[in-house]
Each structure stands twice: as C-alpha cells, then as structure tokens.
Design a protein around this motif. Structure first.
Motif, mmCIF file in Angstrom:
data_model
loop_
_atom_site.group_PDB
_atom_site.id
_atom_site.type_symbol
_atom_site.label_atom_id
_atom_site.label_comp_id
_atom_site.label_asym_id
_atom_site.label_seq_id
_atom_site.Cartn_x
_atom_site.Cartn_y
_atom_site.Cartn_z
ATOM 1 N N LEU A 133 61.414 66.233 59.062
ATOM 2 C CA LEU A 133 59.740 66.028 58.639
ATOM 3 C C LEU A 133 59.115 68.064 59.122
ATOM 4 N N LEU A 134 59.236 68.711 59.265
ATOM 5 C CA LEU A 134 59.537 70.444 59.304
ATOM 6 C C LEU A 134 59.627 70.784 57.850
ATOM 7 N N SER A 135 60.206 70.217 57.134
ATOM 8 C CA SER A 135 61.461 71.014 56.923
ATOM 9 C C SER A 135 61.021 70.093 54.907
ATOM 10 N N GLN A 136 60.625 68.394 55.119
ATOM 11 C CA GLN A 136 60.803 67.808 54.100
ATOM 12 C C GLN A 136 59.848 68.409 52.378
ATOM 13 N N SER A 137 58.457 69.030 53.654
ATOM 14 C CA SER A 137 57.410 69.514 52.924
ATOM 15 C C SER A 137 56.715 70.728 53.522
ATOM 16 N N THR A 138 56.330 71.617 52.109
ATOM 17 C CA THR A 138 56.051 72.765 52.077
ATOM 18 C C THR A 138 54.627 73.349 52.826
ATOM 19 N N LEU A 139 53.968 71.862 53.198
ATOM 20 C CA LEU A 139 53.097 71.610 53.699
ATOM 21 C C LEU A 139 53.245 72.079 55.274
ATOM 22 N N MET A 140 54.371 71.686 56.024
ATOM 23 C CA MET A 140 54.871 72.503 57.351
ATOM 24 C C MET A 140 55.534 73.110 58.110
ATOM 25 N N ASN A 141 55.968 74.255 57.041
ATOM 26 C CA ASN A 141 55.974 75.790 56.848
ATOM 27 C C ASN A 141 54.399 76.636 57.780
ATOM 28 N N PRO A 142 54.990 76.619 58.434
ATOM 29 C CA PRO A 142 53.833 78.400 58.200
ATOM 30 C C PRO A 142 52.775 78.806 57.530
ATOM 31 N N PHE A 143 51.663 78.437 56.710
ATOM 32 C CA PHE A 143 51.088 78.907 55.851
ATOM 33 C C PHE A 143 51.903 78.951 54.960
ATOM 34 N N GLN A 144 52.559 77.624 54.549
ATOM 35 C CA GLN A 144 53.377 77.832 53.381
ATOM 36 C C GLN A 144 54.563 78.605 52.771
ATOM 37 N N VAL A 145 55.262 79.362 53.649
ATOM 38 C CA VAL A 145 56.028 79.914 52.892
ATOM 39 C C VAL A 145 57.149 78.916 52.896
ATOM 40 N N LYS A 146 57.518 79.567 52.002
ATOM 41 C CA LYS A 146 58.587 78.281 51.284
ATOM 42 C C LYS A 146 60.229 78.168 52.426
ATOM 43 N N ASP A 147 60.344 77.767 53.142
ATOM 44 C CA ASP A 147 61.854 77.031 53.250
ATOM 45 C C ASP A 147 61.878 78.088 55.205
ATOM 46 N N PHE A 148 60.209 78.445 55.026
ATOM 47 C CA PHE A 148 60.560 79.092 56.728
ATOM 48 C C PHE A 148 61.172 78.261 57.879
ATOM 49 N N TRP A 149 61.469 77.443 57.807
ATOM 50 C CA TRP A 149 62.090 77.271 58.876
ATOM 51 C C TRP A 149 63.937 76.917 58.620
ATOM 52 N N LYS A 150 64.574 76.777 57.033
ATOM 53 C CA LYS A 150 65.932 76.777 56.877
ATOM 54 C C LYS A 150 65.979 78.333 57.410
ATOM 55 N N LYS A 151 65.365 79.080 56.784
ATOM 56 C CA LYS A 151 65.390 80.611 56.627
ATOM 57 C C LYS A 151 66.027 81.450 58.252
ATOM 58 N N CYS A 152 65.156 80.449 58.701
ATOM 59 C CA CYS A 152 64.963 81.268 60.395
ATOM 60 C C CYS A 152 65.991 80.536 60.904
ATOM 61 N N GLY A 153 67.366 79.598 60.134
ATOM 62 C CA GLY A 153 68.212 79.312 60.921
ATOM 63 C C GLY A 153 67.808 77.641 61.271
ATOM 64 N N CYS A 154 67.205 76.670 60.996
ATOM 65 C CA CYS A 154 66.697 75.309 61.406
ATOM 66 C C CYS A 154 67.556 74.879 60.841
ATOM 67 N N VAL A 155 68.305 73.369 61.256
ATOM 68 C CA VAL A 155 69.250 72.774 60.757
ATOM 69 C C VAL A 155 67.811 70.981 60.588
ATOM 70 N N ASP A 156 68.363 70.532 59.930
ATOM 71 C CA ASP A 156 67.801 69.032 60.084
ATOM 72 C C ASP A 156 68.268 67.918 61.316
ATOM 73 N N ALA A 157 68.266 67.976 62.304
ATOM 74 C CA ALA A 157 68.305 66.798 62.859
ATOM 75 C C ALA A 157 68.453 65.201 62.451
#
Length: 387
Positions: free
Chosen positions: A109-133
C-alpha cells in the motif's frame, strides 16, 4: 570440490526466484538515498527526531555469510512511517561500508499510490530500497547478498493500532519464522521507542481501516490532528517531535526452537512458534520502553537543537516539509540533477522553493487543497485495485 583458495559457489535459487531477482535493483538508487539524507533527513533527524541507536556499536554480523539477517521491529501505531525512515537513514550514515544495512520489505500500500509517498515524491519508498512485501519477494530477498533484510512483522495491523495499544506487538507474520527456519538465519529484533508519540492519542476502528484501504490508505487515525488534516493537508504527513530511540535486541534463532522436523511443520505450528517469538520480543520491548520511553519528547533538548540550527529555520519544522520535499523532487527526479546542495541556510530559501514548486500551495489550502493532491496522488492508480 572447491580448493582452499576457491570459494564454493552459492547455491542456485529456484527458477522462479532467479526470474524475480530484478527486484534487487529495479528502483533502488543509493545516490537517491545519499542525496536525500544530505539535504533533508540529516537536518530533520538532528533537530526534530534526535534519534539514537542503542546497542548498535557492534553491528550484527550474519550467522551465515551467504544469507541475509532478518531485522524486525515494532511498528509505531497511527503514524506516517517516519520511524522507519529515520531508523534506516541513521543506520545508512553510521554503518561502515553499508553492506550490513537492512533493506526493508514494506506494505505494498505504501508504494501503490503516489499519495502514500512523503509529500508525493515519486517512487520514494522503492528508490530508498523498499521492496513490496509479497511471498515471492520475501523468498527472493533471502538470496540477496548486498544487504540484510528488514521488516515490520506486525504488518499493517501494527501501524494501524490505536494509542490504547501502544507498544503492544500485534500478531507477527509467520513468514518471518518460516524463512528464518528454511534458510537458517537469525532474526535480529530492534525496538522503536517513542514512535508511538509521533501521532499520540489517535485511535482506529477496523471497519474504518477496511474502507480506507480501498482508496490506498492503510488506516485513518481519529485523534487531535484529524480536523487539521482537512484544513491543512500537509499535516497528513506530519509527525510530532518524538525523540526516536532504536534499541537493539537479542538474536532469536527460530530454527533452534523446533520440537519437530521442519518438513513436518504445519501452518498451526508456524503460528504457534511466531507467538513464542512475539512474546520474547514483547518482553524486551517492555524493558526498552521502561528505560528509554518515559520522556518521549524531551522539550528542552528539542529547543536546544532548534537554537543550534536556527540558520536552517523553518525547514526543521513540519510546516516547511512540503516545500522541502517538493524541491528535492524537482531537482533530483524531474531535472535529474545529482550531487546538489539545497542551501537551506540562505535567506528566502523557503519562499524560492514555493515559487519554483507552486503545487506546494495545495498542501496549505483548507479542504479544497485535497483535490489536486488526490488527483496527483492517484494518477495512474485505480481506486480499490489490489497491489
């Protein structure tokens, strides 16, 4: 047979895992993390969160050099996941060589929509190394050589628990102990203290969270800032200035806690073993809270940090974070710049950021500001779609 000078080849993963190993590098950008830390996270951590790593002086080594350790922590209930951002950023800047740095499995859910990225920085979580669980991704990451692995085994129920359940570990995902046993690797718990005060006195109801998940939001906290979120959309991402403390726990070896052969383990057996692990972690978490969680804000220290970093005003305050993150996205993502310095201490820096990023004003428009935020946040995403 390998000779004494020829290392044995690593075991080949199954074909499905080999085909999925692109997840190691699909989005992860070390330069993104470093630039973000240099320009934003170091300041926010130094002043607002003032994080500490307790017990990490001798950073855990893998018990099997070829298999990642599984780092596991408790979730901070009812808050945007600043606790994970701060913990990983602190480890990033202090861990020598960074090979042992854990990469997180995160809720899709964190990477599913841009809304859940901090202040809508695109692909924030995945660029920081997150992988969908997902099940496949978890298994794939167990063959990863460059970093360890990190997860929040409570999952979304952990981050969606109300303040009345603060520091109460919810049921742990049995997949954690299953992979620990299959790959004979240790679970390394660490405990997030004071994270429950990032958004205190907020509560949740399962039926409301089930509705919010349909629009890509894992939970809706009902508490003091609910009205503020409507009137000032930037507060959707805000956090109170809790002093985040991360306490390293004792290694847990689920593969040594078995009373039968792993091949004979049933789903119920894994669930029971996960509960044993949860109780071990809960005991250590309670002790860490007793020692480090009695003054969650430490207002005097906060004021001292603000005075020491006054030249960076207002950027260490949450009200300035929309412009800060929007400017970072403009420079790094949209313009493709690298190695830049945002010069936050220059007079008029905040106004220039707003001028260059007029979308920032949406975060300050009562109620109606949510319209452009939602349009951008859900662009390319169908409401209610499964991750």
């Amino acid at each position: 047979m390998p000779t004494a000078t020829t290392p044995a080849a690593l075991p080949q993963p199954p074909p499905a895992i080999q085909a999925n190993q692109h997840i190691y590098s699909d989005y992860f950008e070390e330069d993104f993390v470093q630039t973000l830390d240099n320009n934003i996270l170091q300041l926010l951590d130094a002043v607002w969160f003032r994080s500490e790593l307790v017990g990490f002086e001798d950073f855990p080594e893998r018990n099997d050099p070829d298999v990642p350790l599984i780092f596991a922590s408790n979730h901070s209930g009812m808050a945007f996941p600043w606790d994970a951002i701060v913990a990983l950023a602190h480890m990033w800047r202090t861990l020598p060589g960074q090979r042992g740095l854990p990469r997180p499995l995160s809720a899709p859910l964190l990477s599913q929509s841009t809304l859940m990225n901090p202040f809508q920085v695109k692909d924030f979580w995945k660029k920081c190394g997150c992988v969908d669980a997902t099940t496949l991704n978890f298994e794939t990451m167990m063959y990863y050589q460059d970093h360890n692995l990190m997860l929040y085994p409570e999952g979304v129920p952990g981050i969606g628990k109300g303040f009345n359940k603060k520091y109460e570990l919810q049921r742990l995902a049995s997949s954690m102990v299953r992979h620990s046993i299959t790959h004979r690797t240790d679970v390394v718990p660490f405990y997030t203290i004071n994270g429950e005060y990032l958004n205190p006195y907020a509560y949740s109801w399962p039926w409301l969270n089930n509705l919010s998940k349909k629009i890509g939001i894992p939970f809706i906290p009902l508490g003091p800032i609910v009205l503020l979120v409507l009137l000032q959309p930037w507060s959707f991402y805000m956090a109170y200035p809790a002093k985040l403390t991360f306490v390293l726990g004792s290694r847990i070896r689920p593969y040594e806690m078995l009373d039968k052969d792993p091949a004979d383990m049933t789903r119920e057996d894994y669930t029971a073993l996960s509960e044993k692990v949860r109780l071990l972690m809960q005991t250590e978490l309670d002790a860490a809270v007793a020692k480090h969680g009695q003054q969650p804000y430490r207002w005097r220290e906060l004021w001292q940090r603000m005075k020491a970093n006054w030249r960076y005003f207002p950027f260490f305050l949450p009200v300035a974070w929309p412009a800060l993150f929007q400017e970072f996205e403009r420079l790094y993502v949209r313009e493709g710049r690298r190695g830049f310095k945002m010069q936050l201490d220059k007079p008029g820096a905040w106004l220039r950021m707003v001028w260059r990023n007029p979308f920032t004003l949406s975060f300050f428009i009562p109620i109606l500001g949510w319209i452009p935020i939602a349009i951008r946040g859900y662009r390319g995403h169908r409401i209610g779609e499964k991750p």
